[in-house]
Design an enzyme around this catalytic site. Sequence first.
Site, mmCIF file in Angstrom:
data_model
loop_
_atom_site.group_PDB
_atom_site.id
_atom_site.type_symbol
_atom_site.label_atom_id
_atom_site.label_comp_id
_atom_site.label_asym_id
_atom_site.label_seq_id
_atom_site.Cartn_x
_atom_site.Cartn_y
_atom_site.Cartn_z
ATOM 1 N N TYR A 103 0.826 -1.206 0.000
ATOM 2 C CA TYR A 103 0.000 0.000 0.000
ATOM 3 C C TYR A 103 0.862 1.259 0.000
ATOM 4 C CZ TYR A 103 -4.347 -2.555 0.642
ATOM 5 O OH TYR A 103 -5.435 -3.371 0.454
ATOM 6 N N GLU A 113 -8.154 -7.394 5.357
ATOM 7 C CA GLU A 113 -7.231 -8.411 4.849
ATOM 8 C C GLU A 113 -6.503 -9.119 5.983
ATOM 9 O OE1 GLU A 113 -5.014 -6.081 2.008
ATOM 10 O OE2 GLU A 113 -6.905 -5.558 1.013
#
Length: 398
Positions: free
Chosen positions: A98, A140
């Site tokens: 990310y 996640e």
Amino acid sequence: MLSEQSVPVVRATLPAVGASIGDITRLFYRKLFDAHPELLRDLFNRGNQASGEQQRALAGSIAAFAGLLLEHPDARPDVMLSRIAHKHASLGITSDQYKIVHRHLFAAIAEVLGDAVTPEVAAAWDEVYWLMANALMAVEARLYAQTGVAEGDVWRRMEVVERREESADAVSLVLRPADEHPVAPFRPGQYISVRVELPDGARQIRQYSLSAAPGRSALRVTVKRVRADGAPDGEVSSWLHARAHEGDVLTVSAPFGDLALAEQDGPLLLASAGIGVTPMLAMLDHLVAAGATRPVTVVHADRRPADHAHRQEQRDLIRALPDARLHLWYEEPGEGAPDASAGRADLTGLDLPENLTVYLCGPVPFMRAVRGDLLRRGVPAEAVHYEVFGPDLWLGQR
């Protein structure tokens, strides 16, 4: 929730960002792959990159998330986040990636919008990004924990123990663990990722729904060969059709996917088109194994009877349920399908009981049409669940 200082900035700049987000995402992916070519080679779907579908999906998710932050500040788009997070987990995405995305995405925003990106604008959109990213990372992390694996460690080796031709362009593969570990549990409707090494050395990944019920010593997927008019055929589906045979070992992920049959007793509608039949088969198989007595309406649409993968198996499963009905539509029914209607699926004449739960899978135009029919007939939007093969271009359009 967006901070008070960011709300007016995002509201004022969302039209400009939205108007340019296609250019932003195209530039973002170019910068990302220039810096990290291994991500295009071994993680991202090269076909979706070439067609632009992945860029449109990313743009849609960012715009939809920002819009929801403004219009519904006390709610979180859990359905959208869950769908993305399950896909990420099936790819083995890790939290450090990310930061890489953030770096190149904001470089693209600054380059496309130029002087319009003041420090205040950059800070506000930085907040939007990290609200979405942190929410996804949290989901996640839970998925990895529930699966019993470390972050990103979703891959295992499985042997092809059976291969069957289900139609001219669809083949089913039965997979058993190539080690001593048991088959991972899953819920009917979920999928696994399959990673293959192509002739040029790239390791490409695709998702395939599990097409048989859980609780067995093996998994089954059904792969349709992707033939694209005027474009290259599907890389992984073509590879699997040509090279995956009994005795071969494949690299597959743990099962994921947010389209999963809920354990309840109310009436069901399972609507599919083409290879979208696969998660519905797992649901039907599970209902039969569980001795379910709930009312089940099955709708399936296909081009021709010969293209209908698992056609007889689907009929047999429906016959094994005490309160199930099948409605078929073929664009070219021919003489071999006397019980099928000609044309595209039309739910106008179907009986829709109260408290109906609906699962859809197939091409987006099919699902949009069916969902529209259901909403017009009073089925609540939250009762309609769907699965999309490939990037979710439906985000923000429901």
